[in-house]
Design an enzyme around this catalytic site. Structure first.
Site, PDB file in Angstrom:
ATOM      1  N   GLY A 180       0.816  -1.208   0.000  1.00 49.35           N
ATOM      2  CA  GLY A 180       0.000   0.000   0.000  1.00 49.35           C
ATOM      3  C   GLY A 180       0.846   1.252   0.000  1.00 49.35           C
ATOM      4  CB  CYS A 225       4.337   2.295  17.401  1.00 48.00           C
ATOM      5  SG  CYS A 225       3.335   2.452  18.888  1.00 48.00           S
TER       6      CYS A 225
END
Length: 463
Positions: A286, A293
């Protein structure tokens, strides 16, 4: 057990609420009075599926309390979790000032009795010993305040205060959007420290979770507990996130090659994911990873390596691939629409992943910035952001209240976040509302054939 959780962000609030849910007596401490007031009323300051219900239930059973009084929290807890933020600095290293303030504050408020101080925040490797030093500094500061103005008479002795505590590293592996589920269904629990007494208390704390009493499948064997030294536990957290980020960058690199040779990365990912040595998770190509994080932890690990004279070339490459991947949707828009100046582009989704309201380091923000730079008008619809005040913090984008308003007049749509709701939108109607029915599927989430039948020109990533 009596637990104090200091910091009520994603990690702290979920940890505190879930520990209260399994029967512990929890006090959550935060220095934001408005936030504390909100949580006392039973409302969660963050969107996390299932969290509000757990908080409200724990308040009713009086298993959880919220306060801004650190001294009260330290006095209450036999186990003290440090769960404050460690945001990235411009250099890539972690900003540990909040951890430092809390550690000193704990030391200044220790009131006797043995305590286990738990690093739940993601902290640089070596922070366990550093936190211990800061707590002792806080204890020393407290001792100074006990000395009378004129000093202690020669025939008297100031009572000594024995600070008995151990520091444990207990990294979290929670996914935003699945944090409550992950707390009750962990793959493992990591406990880093040198004290058997502290490790034993932590095992007692987590016993109901280890025994799967709150798991989706209670027939599973007990959750593995990995006991390590402090530094290894801290490294496990960074290494886990760095590996997952690298795995995503890898499949995105493969997707870009697939685009050029005519292969379908979805089939490639399925084929390699069936290999037990590879697995199928985190192989969804993607427009790249984001959030609070992965970017922070990979950068921190690279910075740590630099500090010790080692260049982490693979990790730097993973970051570089991700930075480029964020703009892959822009390249695809330019191939289809040519000039973007004066065009209207709609973004389906804004958050960095579904089932969260988190916009931190979201790929959508890069797209908005670049589309604005190229003169396009940008609209967006997000199931959570469109309903909250978060939209006021966005610039250069018109946030619509539903998907059909988003599609109206657009020259192209870009699916940025794979919200489950986006699989059931009325794409036939949306295509008819658009100036040019083009959709860039930035997450390979939609069925290409179904989109073509709906009237769209469909463009995926590596498909």
């Amino acid at each position: 057990m009596r637990v104090c959780v200091i910091g009520t962000g994603y990690v702290g609030l979920v940890t505190g609420a879930c520990l209260a849910h399994i029967g512990h007596d929890v006090i959550c401490v935060d220095n934001n009075e408005e936030k504390v007031k909100l949580m006392k009323s039973g409302q969660s300051p963050i969107f996390e599926p299932g969290l509000s219900e757990i908080i409200q239930s724990a308040i009713q059973t009086e298993k959880i309390h919220f306060t801004s009084d650190l001294a009260a929290g330290v006095s209450h807890g036999e186990i003290l979790f440090i769960a404050v933020g460690t945001p990235p600095l411009p250099t890539g290293e972690s900003d540990t000032r909040y951890v430092e303030a809390v550690a000193r504050g704990i030391g200044e408020n220790l009131n006797g009795g043995y305590k286990v101080i738990v690093n739940k925040s993601t902290v640089p490797i070596g922070s366990g010993d550093w936190v211990r030093m800061l707590v002792l500094d806080g204890v020393a500061e407290r001792q100074k305040t006990l000395v009378p103005a004129g000093g202690v008479p020669s025939n008297e002795k100031l009572p000594e205060f024995a600070a008995e505590f151990d520091v444990i590293s207990n990294p979290e592996f929670l996914r935003e959007g699945s944090a409550v589920h992950d707390t009750f269904n962990p793959d493992r629990i990591v406990l880093g420290g040198n004290s058997q007494r502290a490790v034993a208390l932590m095992q007692k704390l987590y016993a109901p979770i280890v025994e799967r009493k709150y798991a989706d499948d209670q027939s599973l064997p007990p959750v593995p507990i990995l006991a390590t030294d402090l530094s290894s536990a801290e490294m496990i957290k960074y290494a886990a996130n760095a590996f997952l980020a690298t795995k995503i960058s890898f499949i995105n690199e493969v997707a870009n090659i697939c685009d050029r040779v005519g292969a379908d990365v979805s089939q490639v990912a399925r084929g390699i994911g069936l290999d037990s040595r590879i697995g199928n998770k985190f192989l969804q190509a993607g427009i790249g990873w984001g959030g609070s994080c992965f970017p922070k932890d990979v950068s921190a690990l690279i910075h740590t390596a630099d500090d010790y004279g080692y260049e982490a070339q693979l990790l730097k490459a993973a970051v570089s691939v991700n930075e480029r991947q964020r703009l892959i949707a822009l390249e695809k828009l330019q191939k289809v629409l040519k000039i973007l100046k004066g065009k209207t582009v709609g973004l389906l989704g804004l958050t960095f992943k579904p089932d969260t309201d988190d916009l931190r380091d979201a790929p959508a923000l890069n797209l908005i910035e670049q589309l604005n730079r190229l003169g396009a008008k940008v609209k967006a619809y997000d199931p959570i952001v469109s309903q909250t005040g978060l939209r006021h913090g966005l610039s250069g984008v018109l946030v619509e209240t539903d998907a059909e308003r988003l599609a109206d007049g657009c020259d192209a749509l870009v699916l940025v976040t794979e919200w489950q709701q986006f699989s059931t939108l009325d794409y036939v109607k949306m295509a008819k509302l658009m100036a040019h029915p083009v959709i860039i599927d930035g997450r390979n989430f939609l069925d290409p054939e179904a989109m073509i039948r709906a009237g769209f020109q469909y463009v995926g990533v590596g498909r």
